[in-house]
Motif scaffolding. Structure first.
Motif, PDB file in Angstrom:
ATOM      1  N   THR A 178       0.846  -1.185   0.000  1.00  0.00           N
ATOM      2  CA  THR A 178       0.000   0.000   0.000  1.00  0.00           C
ATOM      3  C   THR A 178       0.883   1.238   0.000  1.00  0.00           C
ATOM      4  OG1 THR A 178      -1.753   1.218   1.151  1.00  0.00           O
ATOM      5  CG2 THR A 178      -0.219   0.004   2.518  1.00  0.00           C
ATOM      6  N   SER A 179       0.505   2.239  -0.755  1.00  0.00           N
ATOM      7  CA  SER A 179       1.334   3.422  -0.924  1.00  0.00           C
ATOM      8  C   SER A 179       0.478   4.594  -1.382  1.00  0.00           C
ATOM      9  CB  SER A 179       2.436   3.144  -1.957  1.00  0.00           C
ATOM     10  OG  SER A 179       3.279   4.261  -2.114  1.00  0.00           O
ATOM     11  N   ARG A 180       0.978   5.811  -1.135  1.00  0.00           N
ATOM     12  CA  ARG A 180       0.327   7.017  -1.642  1.00  0.00           C
ATOM     13  C   ARG A 180       1.085   7.529  -2.859  1.00  0.00           C
ATOM     14  NH1 ARG A 180      -2.899  10.836   1.760  1.00  0.00           N
ATOM     15  NH2 ARG A 180      -3.543   9.695   3.613  1.00  0.00           N
ATOM     16  N   VAL A 181       0.351   8.149  -3.755  1.00  0.00           N
ATOM     17  CA  VAL A 181       0.965   8.869  -4.870  1.00  0.00           C
ATOM     18  C   VAL A 181       0.339  10.266  -4.926  1.00  0.00           C
ATOM     19  CG1 VAL A 181       1.527   6.820  -6.211  1.00  0.00           C
ATOM     20  CG2 VAL A 181      -0.674   7.923  -6.537  1.00  0.00           C
ATOM     21  N   TYR A 182       1.010  11.154  -5.640  1.00  0.00           N
ATOM     22  CA  TYR A 182       0.623  12.558  -5.616  1.00  0.00           C
ATOM     23  C   TYR A 182       0.445  13.082  -7.038  1.00  0.00           C
ATOM     24  CZ  TYR A 182       2.254  11.847  -0.878  1.00  0.00           C
ATOM     25  OH  TYR A 182       2.423  11.363   0.391  1.00  0.00           O
ATOM     26  N   SER A 183      -0.496  12.510  -7.747  1.00  0.00           N
ATOM     27  CA  SER A 183      -0.741  12.887  -9.141  1.00  0.00           C
ATOM     28  C   SER A 183      -1.101  14.363  -9.254  1.00  0.00           C
ATOM     29  CB  SER A 183      -1.872  12.045  -9.723  1.00  0.00           C
ATOM     30  OG  SER A 183      -1.591  10.669  -9.597  1.00  0.00           O
ATOM     31  N   ASN A 184      -0.690  14.953 -10.356  1.00  0.00           N
ATOM     32  CA  ASN A 184      -0.984  16.358 -10.609  1.00  0.00           C
ATOM     33  C   ASN A 184      -2.122  16.517 -11.614  1.00  0.00           C
ATOM     34  OD1 ASN A 184      -0.436  19.226 -10.382  1.00  0.00           O
ATOM     35  ND2 ASN A 184       0.431  19.085 -12.437  1.00  0.00           N
ATOM     36  N   THR A 185      -2.090  15.715 -12.688  1.00  0.00           N
ATOM     37  CA  THR A 185      -3.133  15.803 -13.722  1.00  0.00           C
ATOM     38  C   THR A 185      -4.032  14.567 -13.748  1.00  0.00           C
ATOM     39  OG1 THR A 185      -1.637  14.879 -15.395  1.00  0.00           O
ATOM     40  CG2 THR A 185      -1.684  17.271 -15.166  1.00  0.00           C
ATOM     41  N   ALA A 186      -3.501  13.398 -13.386  1.00  0.00           N
ATOM     42  CA  ALA A 186      -4.279  12.156 -13.435  1.00  0.00           C
ATOM     43  C   ALA A 186      -5.092  12.006 -12.156  1.00  0.00           C
ATOM     44  CB  ALA A 186      -3.352  10.963 -13.639  1.00  0.00           C
ATOM     45  N   ILE A 187      -6.078  12.856 -11.997  1.00  0.00           N
ATOM     46  CA  ILE A 187      -6.900  12.858 -10.794  1.00  0.00           C
ATOM     47  C   ILE A 187      -8.376  12.846 -11.180  1.00  0.00           C
ATOM     48  CG2 ILE A 187      -5.176  13.992  -9.342  1.00  0.00           C
ATOM     49  CD1 ILE A 187      -6.628  16.632  -9.814  1.00  0.00           C
ATOM     50  N   ARG A 188      -9.156  12.251 -10.300  1.00  0.00           N
ATOM     51  CA  ARG A 188     -10.608  12.177 -10.463  1.00  0.00           C
ATOM     52  C   ARG A 188     -10.972  11.706 -11.879  1.00  0.00           C
ATOM     53  NH1 ARG A 188      -9.367  16.458  -7.109  1.00  0.00           N
ATOM     54  NH2 ARG A 188     -10.213  16.212  -5.016  1.00  0.00           N
ATOM     55  N   ARG A 189     -11.745  12.466 -12.640  1.00  0.00           N
ATOM     56  CA  ARG A 189     -12.205  12.006 -13.955  1.00  0.00           C
ATOM     57  C   ARG A 189     -11.135  12.089 -15.040  1.00  0.00           C
ATOM     58  NH1 ARG A 189     -16.453   8.627 -13.916  1.00  0.00           N
ATOM     59  NH2 ARG A 189     -17.820   9.220 -12.194  1.00  0.00           N
ATOM     60  N   ASN A 190      -9.951  12.503 -14.688  1.00  0.00           N
ATOM     61  CA  ASN A 190      -8.855  12.552 -15.654  1.00  0.00           C
ATOM     62  C   ASN A 190      -7.871  11.405 -15.457  1.00  0.00           C
ATOM     63  OD1 ASN A 190      -9.656  14.993 -16.976  1.00  0.00           O
ATOM     64  ND2 ASN A 190      -8.927  16.135 -15.196  1.00  0.00           N
ATOM     65  N   ALA A 191      -8.242  10.429 -14.650  1.00  0.00           N
ATOM     66  CA  ALA A 191      -7.367   9.280 -14.405  1.00  0.00           C
ATOM     67  C   ALA A 191      -7.731   8.138 -15.355  1.00  0.00           C
ATOM     68  CB  ALA A 191      -7.501   8.822 -12.956  1.00  0.00           C
ATOM     69  N   HIS A 192      -6.724   7.553 -15.996  1.00  0.00           N
ATOM     70  CA  HIS A 192      -6.911   6.469 -16.959  1.00  0.00           C
ATOM     71  C   HIS A 192      -6.228   5.205 -16.461  1.00  0.00           C
ATOM     72  CE1 HIS A 192      -8.254   9.171 -20.379  1.00  0.00           C
ATOM     73  NE2 HIS A 192      -7.754  10.045 -19.513  1.00  0.00           N
ATOM     74  N   LEU A 193      -6.609   4.081 -17.060  1.00  0.00           N
ATOM     75  CA  LEU A 193      -6.063   2.775 -16.689  1.00  0.00           C
ATOM     76  C   LEU A 193      -5.557   2.072 -17.944  1.00  0.00           C
ATOM     77  CD1 LEU A 193      -5.757   0.499 -14.494  1.00  0.00           C
ATOM     78  CD2 LEU A 193      -8.051  -0.263 -15.189  1.00  0.00           C
ATOM     79  N   PHE A 194      -4.290   1.628 -17.925  1.00  0.00           N
ATOM     80  CA  PHE A 194      -3.676   0.939 -19.056  1.00  0.00           C
ATOM     81  C   PHE A 194      -3.095  -0.396 -18.608  1.00  0.00           C
ATOM     82  CE2 PHE A 194      -3.421   5.452 -20.022  1.00  0.00           C
ATOM     83  CZ  PHE A 194      -3.667   5.540 -21.380  1.00  0.00           C
ATOM     84  N   VAL A 195      -3.085  -1.365 -19.535  1.00  0.00           N
ATOM     85  CA  VAL A 195      -2.358  -2.623 -19.358  1.00  0.00           C
ATOM     86  C   VAL A 195      -1.124  -2.558 -20.243  1.00  0.00           C
ATOM     87  CG1 VAL A 195      -2.443  -5.132 -19.587  1.00  0.00           C
ATOM     88  CG2 VAL A 195      -4.505  -3.871 -18.920  1.00  0.00           C
ATOM     89  N   PHE A 196       0.031  -2.981 -19.732  1.00  0.00           N
ATOM     90  CA  PHE A 196       1.249  -2.905 -20.538  1.00  0.00           C
ATOM     91  C   PHE A 196       2.093  -4.168 -20.396  1.00  0.00           C
ATOM     92  CE2 PHE A 196       3.002  -1.719 -16.461  1.00  0.00           C
ATOM     93  CZ  PHE A 196       4.329  -2.136 -16.499  1.00  0.00           C
ATOM     94  N   ASN A 197       2.930  -4.397 -21.367  1.00  0.00           N
ATOM     95  CA  ASN A 197       3.913  -5.484 -21.342  1.00  0.00           C
ATOM     96  C   ASN A 197       5.219  -4.952 -21.900  1.00  0.00           C
ATOM     97  OD1 ASN A 197       5.379  -7.841 -21.430  1.00  0.00           O
ATOM     98  ND2 ASN A 197       4.335  -8.660 -23.231  1.00  0.00           N
TER      99      ASN A 197
END
Length: 242
Positions: A199-218
């Motif tokens: 468990t950890s905190r992050v401090y996003s500046n632009t990727a917050i609330r409705r501007n947060a996206h989810l990606f899968v990567f390899n």
């Protein structure tokens, strides 16, 4: 059970003791991705999720594990240092593969949660890593990596069963997002043993609330398939009566 955490321990403990019913009552929109291949160097966005508070459960299948890097026994007691050396942008053989969470649309901000698979003398070793190096455009922020080894029995066939690399990620936005990652067992089975938790905190500046996206990567050479990914947008919880 191993816990790695930073930020507010009190926040973590409040989330930890929530009942299943309380967590499930926060679920709203539901999204599913199944049987989707992710080639080496590839990624895709989970369409429809544009929210910083999400519960994600996903299972990976990996083939071509003969490409796995050799495991150095000295890494056994220092998974966090290994994660710091082999971050999400360091290409490997079997991994890194996983998720970019709390990501901006252009991925300029993104928090990486991923696996790497190594070939030990008698079995495979799986590293689960949380890499917030690119989690924020803010300057002078605390962005340590956290990691743990996952106890997974991978057969010589090189194919990992759906149940083996199973990860549940809860993103809890209460001012600054708190990321809770559970693997190997469903988070609902927490307490039965065999679970690695970060468990950890992050401090996003632009990727917050409705501007947060989810990606899968390899970002590895081995082929990866998302057997099943389920995601739920989560309503804001009540904490301390607020």
């Amino acid at each position: 059970m191993v816990h790695y955490h930073s930020g507010s321990e009190d926040m973590f403990l409040r989330w930890f003791v929530c009942t299943i019913e309380e967590l499930e009552s926060l679920s709203s929109k539901h999204f599913v991705v199944q049987n989707t291949k992710v080639p080496g160097g590839g990624f895709f966005e989970v369409q429809g999720i544009y929210y910083s508070q999400v519960d994600v459960e996903l299972a990976f299948e990996v083939t071509g594990l003969e490409k796995s890097e050799a495991f150095d026994p000295s890494w056994t007691t220092n998974a966090q240092a290994l994660c710091g050396q082999k971050r999400a942008n360091v290409r490997g053989r079997a991994g890194p593969f996983g998720l970019y969470v709390l990501a901006s649309a252009n991925m300029e901000e993104r928090t990486s949660v991923f696996f790497r698979i190594f070939k030990a003398q008698t079995k495979y070793k799986v590293l689960m890593c949380h890499d917030p190096t690119r989690s924020t455009l803010r300057t002078n922020m605390y962005k340590p990596t956290f990691a743990g080894f996952v106890d997974v029995d991978i057969p010589e066939s090189g194919k990992i069963s759906r149940r083996s690399l199973l990860c549940s990620i809860n993103l809890l936005d209460n001012g600054f997002p708190c990321i809770i990652i559970l693997t190997t067992l469903w988070w609902r089975a927490l307490g039965l043993g065999g679970t690695t938790c970060i468990t950890s905190r992050v401090y996003s500046n632009t990727a917050i609330r409705r501007n947060a996206h989810l990606f899968v990567f390899n970002n590895g050479l081995a082929n990866v398939k998302v057997s099943k990914l389920e995601a739920w947008e989560m309503k804001r919880p009540f904490m301390n009566g607020a």
